[in-house]
Write a protein that holds these residues in place. Structure first.
Motif, short mmCIF file in Angstrom:
data_model
loop_
_atom_site.label_atom_id
_atom_site.label_comp_id
_atom_site.label_asym_id
_atom_site.label_seq_id
_atom_site.Cartn_x
_atom_site.Cartn_y
_atom_site.Cartn_z
N GLU A 134 18.00 -24.65 36.77
CA GLU A 134 18.47 -24.23 35.46
C GLU A 134 19.95 -24.56 35.27
O GLU A 134 20.80 -24.19 36.08
N LYS A 135 20.24 -25.27 34.17
CA LYS A 135 21.62 -25.64 33.81
C LYS A 135 22.31 -26.42 34.90
O LYS A 135 23.54 -26.40 35.01
N ARG A 136 21.54 -27.12 35.72
CA ARG A 136 22.12 -27.95 36.77
C ARG A 136 22.27 -29.41 36.31
O ARG A 136 22.77 -30.24 37.08
N THR A 137 21.79 -29.72 35.10
CA THR A 137 21.94 -31.07 34.56
C THR A 137 22.81 -31.02 33.31
O THR A 137 22.86 -30.00 32.62
N ALA A 138 23.46 -32.13 33.02
CA ALA A 138 24.39 -32.17 31.89
C ALA A 138 23.70 -31.89 30.57
O ALA A 138 24.25 -31.21 29.70
N ALA A 139 22.47 -32.40 30.41
CA ALA A 139 21.75 -32.24 29.15
C ALA A 139 20.72 -31.12 29.18
O ALA A 139 19.98 -30.92 28.22
N GLY A 140 20.68 -30.38 30.27
CA GLY A 140 19.71 -29.29 30.38
C GLY A 140 18.28 -29.79 30.38
O GLY A 140 17.43 -29.29 29.64
N THR A 141 18.00 -30.79 31.23
CA THR A 141 16.68 -31.41 31.25
C THR A 141 16.00 -31.29 32.61
O THR A 141 15.35 -32.22 33.08
N GLY A 142 16.16 -30.17 33.26
CA GLY A 142 15.52 -29.95 34.55
C GLY A 142 14.17 -29.28 34.41
O GLY A 142 13.97 -28.42 33.56
N VAL A 143 13.22 -29.69 35.26
CA VAL A 143 11.88 -29.11 35.29
C VAL A 143 11.53 -28.76 36.73
O VAL A 143 11.74 -29.57 37.64
N LEU A 144 11.02 -27.56 36.93
CA LEU A 144 10.57 -27.13 38.25
C LEU A 144 9.05 -27.13 38.31
O LEU A 144 8.38 -26.56 37.45
N LEU A 145 8.52 -27.79 39.34
CA LEU A 145 7.09 -27.69 39.66
C LEU A 145 6.99 -26.90 40.95
O LEU A 145 7.42 -27.37 42.01
N TYR A 146 6.45 -25.69 40.85
CA TYR A 146 6.41 -24.77 42.00
C TYR A 146 4.97 -24.50 42.38
O TYR A 146 4.13 -24.16 41.53
N LEU A 147 4.67 -24.66 43.66
CA LEU A 147 3.32 -24.42 44.17
C LEU A 147 3.37 -23.39 45.28
O LEU A 147 4.14 -23.53 46.24
N SER A 148 2.56 -22.34 45.15
CA SER A 148 2.45 -21.30 46.17
C SER A 148 1.09 -21.44 46.83
O SER A 148 0.05 -21.19 46.21
N LEU A 149 1.07 -21.88 48.08
CA LEU A 149 -0.17 -22.30 48.73
C LEU A 149 -1.15 -21.15 48.95
O LEU A 149 -2.33 -21.27 48.65
N ASP A 150 -0.68 -20.04 49.51
CA ASP A 150 -1.60 -18.95 49.84
C ASP A 150 -2.28 -18.38 48.60
O ASP A 150 -3.45 -17.98 48.65
#
Length: 223
Positions: A134-150
């Motif tokens: 979040e807010k780690r890019t200049a244009a605010g264009t970050g996406v997180l793909l999060y996978l929880s295996l269990d």
């Protein structure tokens, strides 16, 4: 279900390829589990203890007769102190047995309601997104793909600039691409397919512009 070194390399390569046509940045994270669910084990333990009390209350005569034989068969009656002491002992034994049995993680997960898993996975994904994308890019264009295996659950969370342009339902294709292989215990295949779908969405709304730089790491993060 686990991710090998080869799997990590495949997902990293997929992120690099997906970002080639967009200014967007994709962060991929895989966790074994999003929570230990010890509180769920405690809830089941308390329920078992209440069940013991309910059985003692539902069958008082049978309980008193058995206590009579157990404490002192020659006594005219079981004292209140003896009855309460044995009831306390039964509750303590129930507590210890349940805690011992529920120390096994697969059983805790099996007894955890699906809604609880979904909330915990979502909360963990949000926490990671705020820390890593979040807010780690200049244009605010970050996406997180999060996978929880269990939990066999995943989340896609986008930065503000993306969220304003892309409705939540747009990510359905990416989630579908992930869930299919995940059900067959091929998480890497699902991650690669989902990253490709995310790249298509980002490329449509945030095509690559001259001078774009790689602001977030492409490598798969294993927690």
């Amino acid at each position: 279900m686990r991710m090998t070194a080869e799997d990590r390399d495949r997902v990293t390569a997929a992120v690099t390829a997906a970002e080639a046509g967009t200014d967007g940045e994709i962060v991929t994270v895989v966790a074994r589990a999003s929570d230990a669910y010890h509180d769920v084990a405690l809830h089941w333990t308390l329920l078992a203890m209440l069940l013991v009390l309910a059985l003692l209350a539902a069958f008082p005569r049978e309980t008193v007769e058995r206590l009579h034989l157990l404490v002192d068969p020659w006594a005219p009656a079981v004292s209140t102190r003896a009855a309460l002491t044995i009831a306390l002992f039964l509750l303590a034994v129930t507590f210890l047995i349940c805690r011992l049995v529920l120390a096994w993680r697969p059983l805790r997960l099996a007894l955890t309601p699906g809604a609880t898993k979904a909330r915990r996975v979502r909360a963990r994904a949000l926490a990671i997104f705020r820390a890593a994308a979040e807010k780690r890019t200049a244009a605010g264009t970050g996406v997180l793909l999060y996978l929880s295996l269990d939990e066999h659950r995943a989340e896609i969370i986008a930065d503000a600039a993306i969220h304003d342009r892309v409705p939540d339902e747009t990510w359905g294709a990416a989630m579908a691409a992930l869930v299919g292989p995940l059900r067959e215990d091929h998480p890497a295949d699902g991650m690669v397919a989902a990253v490709g779908q995310i790249g298509l969405v980002l490329g449509e709304h945030f095509p690559r512009t001259p001078g774009d730089t790689n602001e977030l790491p492409d490598r798969l993060i294993i927690l």
